[in-house]
Design a protein around this motif. Sequence first.
Motif, PDB file in Angstrom:
ATOM      1  N   ALA A 148       7.384  -0.457 -10.976  1.00 35.79           N
ATOM      2  CA  ALA A 148       6.731  -1.651 -10.431  1.00 35.79           C
ATOM      3  C   ALA A 148       7.200  -1.914  -8.999  1.00 35.79           C
ATOM      4  O   ALA A 148       8.304  -1.541  -8.599  1.00 35.79           O
ATOM      5  CB  ALA A 148       7.021  -2.859 -11.307  1.00 35.79           C
ATOM      6  N   PHE A 149       6.339  -2.583  -8.256  1.00 32.94           N
ATOM      7  CA  PHE A 149       6.669  -3.014  -6.894  1.00 32.94           C
ATOM      8  C   PHE A 149       6.457  -4.516  -6.807  1.00 32.94           C
ATOM      9  O   PHE A 149       5.447  -5.046  -7.268  1.00 32.94           O
ATOM     10  CB  PHE A 149       5.788  -2.319  -5.865  1.00 32.94           C
TER      11      PHE A 149
ATOM     12  N   GLN B  60      -6.535  -3.565   0.592  1.00 36.64           N
ATOM     13  CA  GLN B  60      -5.679  -2.433   0.936  1.00 36.64           C
ATOM     14  C   GLN B  60      -5.364  -1.520  -0.245  1.00 36.64           C
ATOM     15  O   GLN B  60      -4.939  -0.382  -0.042  1.00 36.64           O
ATOM     16  CB  GLN B  60      -4.370  -2.953   1.544  1.00 36.64           C
ATOM     17  N   ILE B  61      -5.551  -1.981  -1.479  1.00 38.90           N
ATOM     18  CA  ILE B  61      -5.218  -1.170  -2.654  1.00 38.90           C
ATOM     19  C   ILE B  61      -6.467  -1.089  -3.538  1.00 38.90           C
ATOM     20  O   ILE B  61      -6.628  -1.875  -4.495  1.00 38.90           O
ATOM     21  CB  ILE B  61      -4.010  -1.746  -3.416  1.00 38.90           C
TER      22      ILE B  61
ATOM     23  N   ARG C 228       0.823  -1.216   0.000  1.00 42.71           N
ATOM     24  CA  ARG C 228       0.000   0.000   0.000  1.00 42.71           C
ATOM     25  C   ARG C 228       0.852   1.259   0.000  1.00 42.71           C
ATOM     26  O   ARG C 228       0.494   2.268  -0.594  1.00 42.71           O
ATOM     27  CB  ARG C 228      -0.930  -0.004   1.221  1.00 42.71           C
ATOM     28  N   ARG C 229       1.996   1.179   0.637  1.00 45.01           N
ATOM     29  CA  ARG C 229       2.869   2.338   0.749  1.00 45.01           C
ATOM     30  C   ARG C 229       3.880   2.427  -0.396  1.00 45.01           C
ATOM     31  O   ARG C 229       4.532   3.457  -0.550  1.00 45.01           O
ATOM     32  CB  ARG C 229       3.609   2.288   2.088  1.00 45.01           C
TER      33      ARG C 229
ATOM     34  N   LYS D 115      11.245   6.676   7.054  1.00 50.17           N
ATOM     35  CA  LYS D 115      11.774   6.650   5.692  1.00 50.17           C
ATOM     36  C   LYS D 115      10.605   6.542   4.715  1.00 50.17           C
ATOM     37  O   LYS D 115       9.641   5.809   4.979  1.00 50.17           O
ATOM     38  CB  LYS D 115      12.732   5.464   5.483  1.00 50.17           C
ATOM     39  N   PRO D 116      10.676   7.236   3.577  1.00 45.06           N
ATOM     40  CA  PRO D 116       9.614   7.103   2.579  1.00 45.06           C
ATOM     41  C   PRO D 116       9.776   5.809   1.794  1.00 45.06           C
ATOM     42  O   PRO D 116      10.904   5.378   1.513  1.00 45.06           O
ATOM     43  CB  PRO D 116       9.826   8.321   1.677  1.00 45.06           C
ATOM     44  N   ALA D 117       8.664   5.190   1.434  1.00 45.32           N
ATOM     45  CA  ALA D 117       8.753   3.974   0.624  1.00 45.32           C
ATOM     46  C   ALA D 117       9.164   4.302  -0.797  1.00 45.32           C
ATOM     47  O   ALA D 117      10.025   3.653  -1.378  1.00 45.32           O
ATOM     48  CB  ALA D 117       7.412   3.246   0.627  1.00 45.32           C
ATOM     49  N   ARG D 118       8.569   5.325  -1.366  1.00 42.42           N
ATOM     50  CA  ARG D 118       8.785   5.654  -2.779  1.00 42.42           C
ATOM     51  C   ARG D 118       9.083   7.135  -2.920  1.00 42.42           C
ATOM     52  O   ARG D 118       8.406   7.981  -2.341  1.00 42.42           O
ATOM     53  CB  ARG D 118       7.546   5.270  -3.598  1.00 42.42           C
TER      54      ARG D 118
END
Length: 339
Positions: A225-226, A157-158, A128-129, A295-298
């Motif tokens: 992409a993740f 969640q998405i 989600r993050r 910390k930011p994920a993206r």
Amino acid sequence: MKSIEVLLLSRNDVVELGLAPSKVVSVVEDALREHAAGTYEMHPKIGVHPTGTDPANFIHAMPAYLRRLGACGLKWVAGFAQNYQRDLPNVTGLQVYNDTATGIPLAVMDCSYLTGLRTAAVSAIIARRSVVSGARTLALVGCGFEGSMHLRFLVDQIPTLKQIRLRDIRPTAMAAMKDRVSSEFQGDVILCEDNESCVKDADLITTCTNGDEQIIRPEWFKQGAFGVGIEGGCAYTAEALHQADKFIVDDVALAEYFDKIGRARLTADGQPDPEFPGGMPPIYATIGEIVAGTKPARDSDQERIVALPIGMAICDIALAHLAYHTALTRKVGQTFRLV
């Protein structure tokens, strides 16, 4: 001496609790915040490996204590990927939940269903993050029990997802999962004949297999992409894994430990069987750090991001805490006298 009664919860009892994704995600996120804050005690998994016909077989002891939640316990869990040939589940085991004031065991419960909930929740929490804003396409490889759990949590969640691609070596498993998800998901559900048609250019890739096959290739892993999976980095080719701009784990010591034992592990035909093909990439952050906001994920829509949670006992014990108190409220399970 006072008598001590212990609550016993079978798998059916745990399922009967009806733990909703929102409740599971909430308690697991709290455990991840405790991980980031350091208010926990946990050690890398202690294991034995009765290899039989599969060198990846394991039985792990996973003790943990969460100070803020006031939860303590132990999971004794086995993973035998070839159990499906005996019509048995891959993951089996027991979870003990203890009183933090006295050390007395309060409950013994099946851990297989809870493990499915925990694993899918952690994947969904970091997904989600980490997915790009407005992510539309989910590629899911592996349509067994854990795959079904991941699908349930990721869709919950998405909410921007519009297309689900399914891939499994068993056509019947894909078809069964499509039937289940189609009643709850309003978008397209596509059954894929090969890994490429499933994974290529997907926004979100999740792998729920036994790790026997390198599924994700660099040319299919698009910018932005993740990817998240349950089998360490084994689902990636070395080039695809190291192509990622960010590499996220649940626990650094746990990832390093699995990297070490993976480098010493051999397949049945004597070939190296590393946990992370090409070696473990540099770790950008833990999932707890991202959940806690340190910390930011993206940082951009172009980043390729991989998260590979090994599986933390603190998340299991947080779920045991939820299951125990839910069972008491709903009067589910049976008791037996310990003393």
